[in-house]
Design a protein around this motif. Structure first.
Motif, PDB file in Angstrom:
ATOM      1  N   CYS A  43       0.419  -1.925  -0.163  1.00  0.00           N
ATOM      2  CA  CYS A  43      -0.419  -0.109   0.076  1.00  0.00           C
ATOM      3  C   CYS A  43       0.747   1.447   0.025  1.00  0.00           C
ATOM      4  O   CYS A  43       1.971   1.778   1.122  1.00  0.00           O
ATOM      5  N   PHE A  44       0.434   1.939  -1.403  1.00  0.00           N
ATOM      6  CA  PHE A  44       1.409   3.286  -0.660  1.00  0.00           C
ATOM      7  C   PHE A  44       0.631   4.977  -1.447  1.00  0.00           C
ATOM      8  O   PHE A  44      -0.445   4.434  -1.885  1.00  0.00           O
ATOM      9  N   GLU A  45       1.513   5.729  -1.322  1.00  0.00           N
ATOM     10  CA  GLU A  45       0.762   7.013  -1.420  1.00  0.00           C
ATOM     11  C   GLU A  45       1.963   7.584  -2.534  1.00  0.00           C
ATOM     12  O   GLU A  45       2.670   8.287  -2.255  1.00  0.00           O
ATOM     13  N   ASN A  46       1.993   8.071  -3.776  1.00  0.00           N
ATOM     14  CA  ASN A  46       2.603   9.284  -4.266  1.00  0.00           C
ATOM     15  C   ASN A  46       2.347  10.148  -4.588  1.00  0.00           C
ATOM     16  O   ASN A  46       0.926  10.670  -5.609  1.00  0.00           O
ATOM     17  N   ARG A  47       2.598  11.535  -3.800  1.00  0.00           N
ATOM     18  CA  ARG A  47       2.025  12.725  -3.659  1.00  0.00           C
ATOM     19  C   ARG A  47       2.942  13.849  -4.064  1.00  0.00           C
ATOM     20  O   ARG A  47       4.546  13.269  -3.962  1.00  0.00           O
ATOM     21  N   GLY A  48       2.137  14.402  -4.955  1.00  0.00           N
ATOM     22  CA  GLY A  48       3.398  15.402  -5.836  1.00  0.00           C
ATOM     23  C   GLY A  48       3.657  15.288  -7.019  1.00  0.00           C
ATOM     24  O   GLY A  48       3.976  14.665  -7.515  1.00  0.00           O
ATOM     25  N   GLN A  49       3.391  16.099  -8.263  1.00  0.00           N
ATOM     26  CA  GLN A  49       4.458  16.181  -9.380  1.00  0.00           C
ATOM     27  C   GLN A  49       6.105  15.953  -9.682  1.00  0.00           C
ATOM     28  O   GLN A  49       6.523  15.021 -10.450  1.00  0.00           O
ATOM     29  N   GLU A  50       5.841  16.211  -8.426  1.00  0.00           N
ATOM     30  CA  GLU A  50       7.740  16.073  -8.788  1.00  0.00           C
ATOM     31  C   GLU A  50       8.231  14.061  -8.215  1.00  0.00           C
ATOM     32  O   GLU A  50       8.984  13.934  -8.813  1.00  0.00           O
ATOM     33  N   ILE A  51       7.518  14.151  -7.987  1.00  0.00           N
ATOM     34  CA  ILE A  51       7.347  11.933  -7.783  1.00  0.00           C
ATOM     35  C   ILE A  51       7.171  11.395  -8.848  1.00  0.00           C
ATOM     36  O   ILE A  51       6.956  10.211  -9.006  1.00  0.00           O
ATOM     37  N   GLY A  52       5.824  12.057  -9.869  1.00  0.00           N
ATOM     38  CA  GLY A  52       5.521  11.456 -10.729  1.00  0.00           C
ATOM     39  C   GLY A  52       4.207  11.222 -10.952  1.00  0.00           C
ATOM     40  O   GLY A  52       3.668  10.392 -11.625  1.00  0.00           O
ATOM     41  N   VAL A  53       3.638  11.801  -9.994  1.00  0.00           N
ATOM     42  CA  VAL A  53       1.879  12.025  -9.679  1.00  0.00           C
ATOM     43  C   VAL A  53       1.033  12.350 -11.403  1.00  0.00           C
ATOM     44  O   VAL A  53       1.531  13.309 -11.725  1.00  0.00           O
ATOM     45  N   THR A  54       0.430  11.893 -11.888  1.00  0.00           N
ATOM     46  CA  THR A  54      -0.444  11.813 -13.204  1.00  0.00           C
ATOM     47  C   THR A  54      -1.550  12.312 -12.527  1.00  0.00           C
ATOM     48  O   THR A  54      -2.459  12.677 -14.169  1.00  0.00           O
ATOM     49  N   LEU A  55      -2.187  11.959 -11.550  1.00  0.00           N
ATOM     50  CA  LEU A  55      -3.531  13.011 -11.702  1.00  0.00           C
ATOM     51  C   LEU A  55      -2.955  13.032 -10.117  1.00  0.00           C
ATOM     52  O   LEU A  55      -2.822  12.410  -9.039  1.00  0.00           O
ATOM     53  N   HIS A  56      -4.094  14.363 -10.135  1.00  0.00           N
ATOM     54  CA  HIS A  56      -4.554  15.724  -8.716  1.00  0.00           C
ATOM     55  C   HIS A  56      -5.100  15.108  -7.700  1.00  0.00           C
ATOM     56  O   HIS A  56      -4.877  15.809  -6.708  1.00  0.00           O
ATOM     57  N   HIS A  57      -6.033  13.908  -8.363  1.00  0.00           N
ATOM     58  CA  HIS A  57      -6.907  14.114  -7.248  1.00  0.00           C
ATOM     59  C   HIS A  57      -6.537  13.230  -5.662  1.00  0.00           C
ATOM     60  O   HIS A  57      -5.268  11.999  -5.935  1.00  0.00           O
ATOM     61  N   PRO A  58      -6.578  13.009  -4.324  1.00  0.00           N
ATOM     62  CA  PRO A  58      -5.484  12.998  -3.513  1.00  0.00           C
ATOM     63  C   PRO A  58      -6.738  11.214  -3.765  1.00  0.00           C
ATOM     64  O   PRO A  58      -7.024  10.347  -3.397  1.00  0.00           O
ATOM     65  N   HIS A  59      -5.194  10.719  -3.786  1.00  0.00           N
ATOM     66  CA  HIS A  59      -4.751   8.908  -3.591  1.00  0.00           C
ATOM     67  C   HIS A  59      -4.065   8.076  -3.476  1.00  0.00           C
ATOM     68  O   HIS A  59      -2.695   8.598  -3.615  1.00  0.00           O
ATOM     69  N   GLY A  60      -4.009   6.959  -3.545  1.00  0.00           N
ATOM     70  CA  GLY A  60      -2.841   6.265  -3.263  1.00  0.00           C
ATOM     71  C   GLY A  60      -3.626   4.634  -4.206  1.00  0.00           C
ATOM     72  O   GLY A  60      -4.204   4.896  -4.738  1.00  0.00           O
ATOM     73  N   GLN A  61      -2.320   3.573  -4.196  1.00  0.00           N
ATOM     74  CA  GLN A  61      -2.449   2.975  -4.437  1.00  0.00           C
ATOM     75  C   GLN A  61      -2.026   1.869  -4.011  1.00  0.00           C
ATOM     76  O   GLN A  61      -1.413   1.301  -2.839  1.00  0.00           O
ATOM     77  N   ARG A  86      14.615  23.220  -4.701  1.00  0.00           N
ATOM     78  CA  ARG A  86      15.257  22.233  -5.187  1.00  0.00           C
ATOM     79  C   ARG A  86      15.977  20.828  -4.300  1.00  0.00           C
ATOM     80  O   ARG A  86      14.586  20.013  -3.323  1.00  0.00           O
ATOM     81  N   LEU A  87      15.105  19.518  -5.979  1.00  0.00           N
ATOM     82  CA  LEU A  87      15.034  18.408  -5.503  1.00  0.00           C
ATOM     83  C   LEU A  87      16.644  17.499  -5.673  1.00  0.00           C
ATOM     84  O   LEU A  87      17.550  17.875  -5.784  1.00  0.00           O
ATOM     85  N   LYS A  88      16.639  16.303  -4.673  1.00  0.00           N
ATOM     86  CA  LYS A  88      17.588  15.348  -5.014  1.00  0.00           C
ATOM     87  C   LYS A  88      18.262  14.281  -6.303  1.00  0.00           C
ATOM     88  O   LYS A  88      16.415  13.391  -6.322  1.00  0.00           O
ATOM     89  N   TYR A  89      18.080  14.740  -7.167  1.00  0.00           N
ATOM     90  CA  TYR A  89      18.175  13.482  -8.567  1.00  0.00           C
ATOM     91  C   TYR A  89      18.779  11.985  -7.111  1.00  0.00           C
ATOM     92  O   TYR A  89      19.916  12.147  -7.346  1.00  0.00           O
ATOM     93  N   LEU A  90      18.648  10.933  -8.301  1.00  0.00           N
ATOM     94  CA  LEU A  90      18.865   9.940  -8.043  1.00  0.00           C
ATOM     95  C   LEU A  90      19.743   9.910  -9.664  1.00  0.00           C
ATOM     96  O   LEU A  90      19.615   9.168 -10.417  1.00  0.00           O
ATOM     97  N   ALA A  91      21.281  10.318  -9.032  1.00  0.00           N
ATOM     98  CA  ALA A  91      22.136   9.802 -10.193  1.00  0.00           C
ATOM     99  C   ALA A  91      23.036   9.022 -10.390  1.00  0.00           C
ATOM    100  O   ALA A  91      22.938   8.094 -10.026  1.00  0.00           O
ATOM    101  N   GLY A  92      24.379   9.353 -10.395  1.00  0.00           N
ATOM    102  CA  GLY A  92      25.116   8.182 -11.565  1.00  0.00           C
ATOM    103  C   GLY A  92      25.535   7.229  -9.867  1.00  0.00           C
ATOM    104  O   GLY A  92      25.220   5.864 -10.143  1.00  0.00           O
ATOM    105  N   SER A  93      25.919   7.814  -8.946  1.00  0.00           N
ATOM    106  CA  SER A  93      26.369   6.558  -7.392  1.00  0.00           C
ATOM    107  C   SER A  93      25.193   5.808  -7.171  1.00  0.00           C
ATOM    108  O   SER A  93      25.196   4.981  -7.337  1.00  0.00           O
ATOM    109  N   GLU A  94      23.286   6.929  -7.069  1.00  0.00           N
ATOM    110  CA  GLU A  94      21.862   6.326  -6.795  1.00  0.00           C
ATOM    111  C   GLU A  94      22.056   5.326  -7.118  1.00  0.00           C
ATOM    112  O   GLU A  94      21.659   4.052  -7.858  1.00  0.00           O
TER     113      GLU A  94
END
Ligand code: ZN
Length: 372
Positions: A177-195, A340-348
């Motif tokens: 069970c999880f929730e993504n919130r915010g476009q920065e996380i990749g949310v494609t629908l704004h309506h409050p929801h989880g999956q 300011r976002l942390k990107y999961l770049a080369g090392s991660e």
């Protein structure tokens, strides 16, 4: 005495045969009887999962997800009740309290058709399982943090309901069970929801946590999750808040710029095992934590910055390692500061070597200061 809670559960089918379940916690909510009149054609079948020979992980290949709904205009929201927008939505009824339905563009589905052979030397399997959407409220403009404790308690009951029902399916190995919130996380629908994802295998990170817990239990006879919680409570420098049944702390080796674990005081393998008092306390405590997270970052103008986050429930797999697993919630964010976002770049991303520039003790101290 606490009033008895009544959550009415109504099960129905959408036009293409997918299941929808209404969970209504408002006394005297009207019966949910509306019929889905859309012409949806056949429901999407399961794709397949491919085995990564290099790492042992599985990868779901779901080509139809390319066509899924991406940031639709406000009046075409598929998660609003039908009648609020200009087109019929995924929810036929005119209102709901909490509703769950099978994802129209599933990564895992109970219908398998993909019987193609894997090429020589490779392994694959049907992506059996289930992916569900959980709408926390019919109010499009709301957020999880703005829900009432009464409603959050209903959501907790819904997560437990889905964990129990989906985990009983012999094709399902793990319920997440999880929730993504915010476009920065990749949310494609704004309506409050989880999956809710019901996987046909135990996913890599869950499997890794289970392996560590199994080793710890074999060596000490104790639960790793319980020992970590005890260590955090004894040390105190990373503890954010404590309630009667729950403690929130920033993990010693936090990976994300902002990361908090919320663990129950009693040893339980999953959400299903939480009792009434623990569920009520979770609703209040989680809301308190989310409130502080939304006040953590402040814009140049002095306004709090709503935190983009991932909230992930770690629970015991459906059939393996249940005796060594211990429930906890992980809330994490890529936001290092306003804009300011942390990107999961080369090392991660390349090596899996995490680097963080925030000290967990400093994050915890700030979250303690943000108490109301
Ligand atoms: Zn909506």
């Amino acid at each position: 005495m606490r009033a008895t809670r009544e959550v009415r559960r109504t099960v129905a089918r959408l036009a293409d045969g997918r299941q929808i379940i209404y969970f209504d916690d408002t006394p005297d909510a009207p019966a949910r009887t509306a019929v889905d009149t859309r012409d949806l054609g056949e429901r999407a079948a399961a794709g397949h999962i491919r085995h990564d020979a290099l790492t042992g992980d599985w990868v779901a290949v779901a080509g139809h997800r390319m066509h899924r709904t991406f940031l639709p205009p406000r009046d075409e929201c598929p998660l609003c009740p039908t009648g609020r927008g200009s087109v019929p939505s995924e929810v036929p009824d005119a209102d709901y309290d909490v509703v769950v339905f099978e994802n129209r563009f599933p990564s895992y589905a109970p219908v398998a058709v993909d019987n193609v052979e894997a090429p020589p030397g490779y392994l694959h399997a049907p992506a059996l399982g289930r992916t569900e959407v959980v709408c926390f409220t019919s109010d499009h403009e709301s957020t999880f943090a703005a829900l009432t404790p009464h409603r959050v308690r209903t959501v907790v009951d819904v997560w437990a309901d889905r964990t129990a029902e989906l985990g009983a399916d012999p094709d399902v190995a793990h319920v997440f069970c999880f929730e993504n919130r915010g476009q920065e996380i990749g949310v494609t629908l704004h309506h409050p929801h989880g999956q809710v994802y019901a996987y046909p295998y135990v996913p890599a990170r869950t499997a890794e946590i289970l392996t560590r817990a199994t080793e710890h239990h074999a060596r000490t006879g104790r639960l790793l999750g319980a020992d970590l919680l005890a260590a955090e409570r004894a040390d105190g420098s990373r503890v954010v808040l404590t309630s009667e049944h729950w403690t929130a702390y920033v993990p010693y080796a936090a990976r994300w710029p902002l990361e908090v674990h919320l663990a129950p005081h009693r040893d339980v393998p999953d959400l299903v095992a939480l009792d009434d008092a623990e569920r009520d306390d979770l609703a209040a405590t989680y809301l308190e934590l989310l409130g502080r997270l939304d006040r953590f970052h402040v814009s140049d103008g002095g306004e709090p910055v709503a935190l983009p986050y991932i909230a992930a429930w770690h629970q015991a797999p459906a059939r393996t390692g249940r005796e060594v697993s211990r429930l906890f919630l992980q809330v994490m964010s890529v936001l290092r500061g306003p804009g300011r976002l942390k990107y999961l770049a080369g090392s991660e991303s390349g090596a899996g070597g995490w680097v963080t520039d925030t000290r967990p003790e400093a994050v915890a101290a700030r979250l303690r200061e943000l108490a109301p």
